[in-house]
Design a protein around this motif. Structure first.
Motif, PDB file in Angstrom:
ATOM      1  N   THR A 273      43.994  37.819  43.211  1.00 32.27           N
ATOM      2  CA  THR A 273      42.552  37.610  43.131  1.00 32.27           C
ATOM      3  C   THR A 273      41.806  38.919  42.931  1.00 32.27           C
ATOM      4  OG1 THR A 273      42.397  37.724  45.532  1.00 32.27           O
ATOM      5  CG2 THR A 273      42.585  35.521  44.540  1.00 32.27           C
ATOM      6  N   SER A 274      42.527  40.001  42.633  1.00 30.27           N
ATOM      7  CA  SER A 274      41.848  41.271  42.427  1.00 30.27           C
ATOM      8  C   SER A 274      41.044  41.205  41.135  1.00 30.27           C
ATOM      9  CB  SER A 274      42.860  42.417  42.367  1.00 30.27           C
ATOM     10  OG  SER A 274      43.742  42.217  41.288  1.00 30.27           O
ATOM     11  N   SER A 275      39.891  41.823  41.164  1.00 32.48           N
ATOM     12  CA  SER A 275      39.036  41.793  39.983  1.00 32.48           C
ATOM     13  C   SER A 275      39.460  42.899  39.025  1.00 32.48           C
ATOM     14  CB  SER A 275      37.570  41.965  40.388  1.00 32.48           C
ATOM     15  OG  SER A 275      37.413  43.162  41.098  1.00 32.48           O
ATOM     16  N   SER A 276      39.218  42.662  37.765  1.00 36.36           N
ATOM     17  CA  SER A 276      39.565  43.663  36.768  1.00 36.36           C
ATOM     18  C   SER A 276      38.562  44.805  36.833  1.00 36.36           C
ATOM     19  CB  SER A 276      39.583  43.023  35.378  1.00 36.36           C
ATOM     20  OG  SER A 276      38.289  42.642  35.013  1.00 36.36           O
TER      21      SER A 276
ATOM     22  N   MET B 287      31.682  44.775  40.987  1.00 40.21           N
ATOM     23  CA  MET B 287      31.945  44.292  42.336  1.00 40.21           C
ATOM     24  C   MET B 287      30.720  43.560  42.855  1.00 40.21           C
ATOM     25  SD  MET B 287      33.934  47.092  44.623  1.00 40.21           S
ATOM     26  CE  MET B 287      33.153  48.549  43.994  1.00 40.21           C
ATOM     27  N   GLY B 288      30.964  42.491  43.564  1.00 37.57           N
ATOM     28  CA  GLY B 288      29.881  41.803  44.244  1.00 37.57           C
ATOM     29  C   GLY B 288      29.566  42.530  45.547  1.00 37.57           C
ATOM     30  N   PRO B 289      28.491  42.146  46.215  1.00 40.59           N
ATOM     31  CA  PRO B 289      28.117  42.841  47.447  1.00 40.59           C
ATOM     32  C   PRO B 289      29.130  42.668  48.571  1.00 40.59           C
ATOM     33  CG  PRO B 289      26.736  40.911  47.109  1.00 40.59           C
ATOM     34  CD  PRO B 289      27.564  41.081  45.872  1.00 40.59           C
ATOM     35  N   GLY B 290      29.884  41.573  48.559  1.00 41.37           N
ATOM     36  CA  GLY B 290      30.883  41.368  49.598  1.00 41.37           C
ATOM     37  C   GLY B 290      32.031  42.354  49.478  1.00 41.37           C
ATOM     38  N   GLU B 291      32.636  42.414  48.297  1.00 37.74           N
ATOM     39  CA  GLU B 291      33.737  43.349  48.072  1.00 37.74           C
ATOM     40  C   GLU B 291      33.259  44.795  48.225  1.00 37.74           C
ATOM     41  OE1 GLU B 291      36.987  44.666  44.678  1.00 37.74           O
ATOM     42  OE2 GLU B 291      35.850  42.811  44.396  1.00 37.74           O
ATOM     43  N   GLN B 292      32.057  45.058  47.753  1.00 35.04           N
ATOM     44  CA  GLN B 292      31.514  46.407  47.859  1.00 35.04           C
ATOM     45  C   GLN B 292      31.353  46.809  49.322  1.00 35.04           C
ATOM     46  OE1 GLN B 292      27.831  46.860  45.756  1.00 35.04           O
ATOM     47  NE2 GLN B 292      27.626  49.006  46.270  1.00 35.04           N
TER      48      GLN B 292
ATOM     49  N   VAL C 105      38.340  38.457  56.686  1.00 38.38           N
ATOM     50  CA  VAL C 105      37.519  39.483  56.024  1.00 38.38           C
ATOM     51  C   VAL C 105      37.463  39.211  54.524  1.00 38.38           C
ATOM     52  CG1 VAL C 105      37.383  41.931  55.402  1.00 38.38           C
ATOM     53  CG2 VAL C 105      37.886  41.272  57.760  1.00 38.38           C
ATOM     54  N   LEU C 106      38.625  38.977  53.918  1.00 39.01           N
ATOM     55  CA  LEU C 106      38.669  38.741  52.469  1.00 39.01           C
ATOM     56  C   LEU C 106      37.936  37.456  52.088  1.00 39.01           C
ATOM     57  CD1 LEU C 106      42.350  39.779  51.738  1.00 39.01           C
ATOM     58  CD2 LEU C 106      40.270  41.049  51.188  1.00 39.01           C
ATOM     59  N   ASP C 107      38.128  36.394  52.865  1.00 41.18           N
ATOM     60  CA  ASP C 107      37.459  35.118  52.565  1.00 41.18           C
ATOM     61  C   ASP C 107      35.947  35.222  52.725  1.00 41.18           C
ATOM     62  OD1 ASP C 107      39.897  33.976  52.039  1.00 41.18           O
ATOM     63  OD2 ASP C 107      40.037  32.905  53.955  1.00 41.18           O
ATOM     64  N   THR C 108      35.502  35.936  53.767  1.00 43.08           N
ATOM     65  CA  THR C 108      34.067  36.103  53.997  1.00 43.08           C
ATOM     66  C   THR C 108      33.437  36.923  52.874  1.00 43.08           C
ATOM     67  OG1 THR C 108      34.495  36.016  56.382  1.00 43.08           O
ATOM     68  CG2 THR C 108      32.344  36.815  55.702  1.00 43.08           C
ATOM     69  N   ALA C 109      34.131  37.952  52.424  1.00 45.28           N
ATOM     70  CA  ALA C 109      33.631  38.770  51.308  1.00 45.28           C
ATOM     71  C   ALA C 109      33.592  37.959  50.021  1.00 45.28           C
ATOM     72  CB  ALA C 109      34.501  40.009  51.132  1.00 45.28           C
ATOM     73  N   LYS C 110      34.630  37.170  49.798  1.00 50.38           N
ATOM     74  CA  LYS C 110      34.680  36.347  48.587  1.00 50.38           C
ATOM     75  C   LYS C 110      33.547  35.324  48.580  1.00 50.38           C
ATOM     76  CE  LYS C 110      37.880  33.444  45.995  1.00 50.38           C
ATOM     77  NZ  LYS C 110      39.205  32.830  45.990  1.00 50.38           N
ATOM     78  N   GLU C 111      33.265  34.718  49.724  1.00 45.42           N
ATOM     79  CA  GLU C 111      32.169  33.751  49.807  1.00 45.42           C
ATOM     80  C   GLU C 111      30.820  34.444  49.585  1.00 45.42           C
ATOM     81  OE1 GLU C 111      30.185  30.038  50.499  1.00 45.42           O
ATOM     82  OE2 GLU C 111      32.100  30.666  49.677  1.00 45.42           O
ATOM     83  N   ALA C 112      30.658  35.648  50.124  1.00 48.20           N
ATOM     84  CA  ALA C 112      29.422  36.402  49.895  1.00 48.20           C
ATOM     85  C   ALA C 112      29.241  36.687  48.409  1.00 48.20           C
ATOM     86  CB  ALA C 112      29.435  37.702  50.698  1.00 48.20           C
ATOM     87  N   ASP C 113      30.310  37.052  47.734  1.00 52.18           N
ATOM     88  CA  ASP C 113      30.236  37.319  46.295  1.00 52.18           C
ATOM     89  C   ASP C 113      29.921  36.045  45.515  1.00 52.18           C
ATOM     90  OD1 ASP C 113      30.791  39.963  46.794  1.00 52.18           O
ATOM     91  OD2 ASP C 113      32.905  39.826  46.239  1.00 52.18           O
TER      92      ASP C 113
ATOM     93  N   LEU D 209      29.663  38.869  57.249  1.00 55.02           N
ATOM     94  CA  LEU D 209      30.692  39.798  56.774  1.00 55.02           C
ATOM     95  C   LEU D 209      30.650  41.093  57.579  1.00 55.02           C
ATOM     96  CD1 LEU D 209      32.916  40.638  54.812  1.00 55.02           C
ATOM     97  CD2 LEU D 209      31.126  41.325  53.210  1.00 55.02           C
ATOM     98  N   GLY D 210      29.467  41.584  57.866  1.00 57.93           N
ATOM     99  CA  GLY D 210      29.349  42.796  58.687  1.00 57.93           C
ATOM    100  C   GLY D 210      29.973  42.619  60.059  1.00 57.93           C
TER     101      GLY D 210
END
Length: 144
Positions: free
Chosen positions: A19-22, A27-32, A64-72, A129-130
């Motif tokens: 699921t890594s982005s190219s 980057m969305g705010p979650g991954e960032q 953490v990853l799921d919460t960031a992905k949902e934020a994005d 996420l925080g």
């Protein structure tokens, strides 16, 4: 407009293995936020490895990853909704249109309200996420 898929735990489809982005995708705010809090790419890679491994805090890393992905995902929907609202306002400000073509139900209809709700939900998810990131960082072993 179609209804989004259920976000009830265990009912969503499993994400693809990679699921890594190219590098060309922004980057969305979650991954960032995750990358900023963890500090470097190696720590982010370690988070992803830990989430798929059998580590004691694998569930927390996956959270953490799921919460960031949902934020994005929410942020992407917010951008689309805001663009739709902008297009509706641009149409209303078009000087070539007459008052007869302005809808009786209003210029934005429910678009403005749904954009507000989506913005609030996105902010709520980023706050969540925080909290999850703080918990994850606290669970990491201290290196001295």
């Amino acid at each position: 407009m179609t209804n989004p898929t259920s976000r009830v735990r265990g009912t969503a489809k499993a994400p693809p293995a990679d699921t890594s982005s190219s590098p060309t995708d922004p980057m969305g705010p979650g991954e960032q936020a995750v990358r900023e809090v963890l500090g470097n790419n190696e720590a982010y890679r370690h988070l992803r490895t830990r989430a798929h491994g059998g580590a004691s805090n694998a569930l927390l890393a996956q959270l953490v990853l799921d919460t960031a992905k949902e934020a994005d995902r929410l942020y992407a929907r917010l951008r689309l909704q805001a663009a739709h609202a902008r297009d509706r306002l641009n149409d209303a400000l078009n000087c070539r249109r007459t008052a007869a073509f302005i809808p009786v139900s209003g210029v934005l209809n429910s678009c403005g309200h749904s954009t507000d709700l989506l913005a609030a939900r996105t902010a709520q998810q980023l706050n969540q996420l925080g909290l999850v990131l703080d918990t994850y960082k606290a669970s990491l072993p201290r290196t001295a």
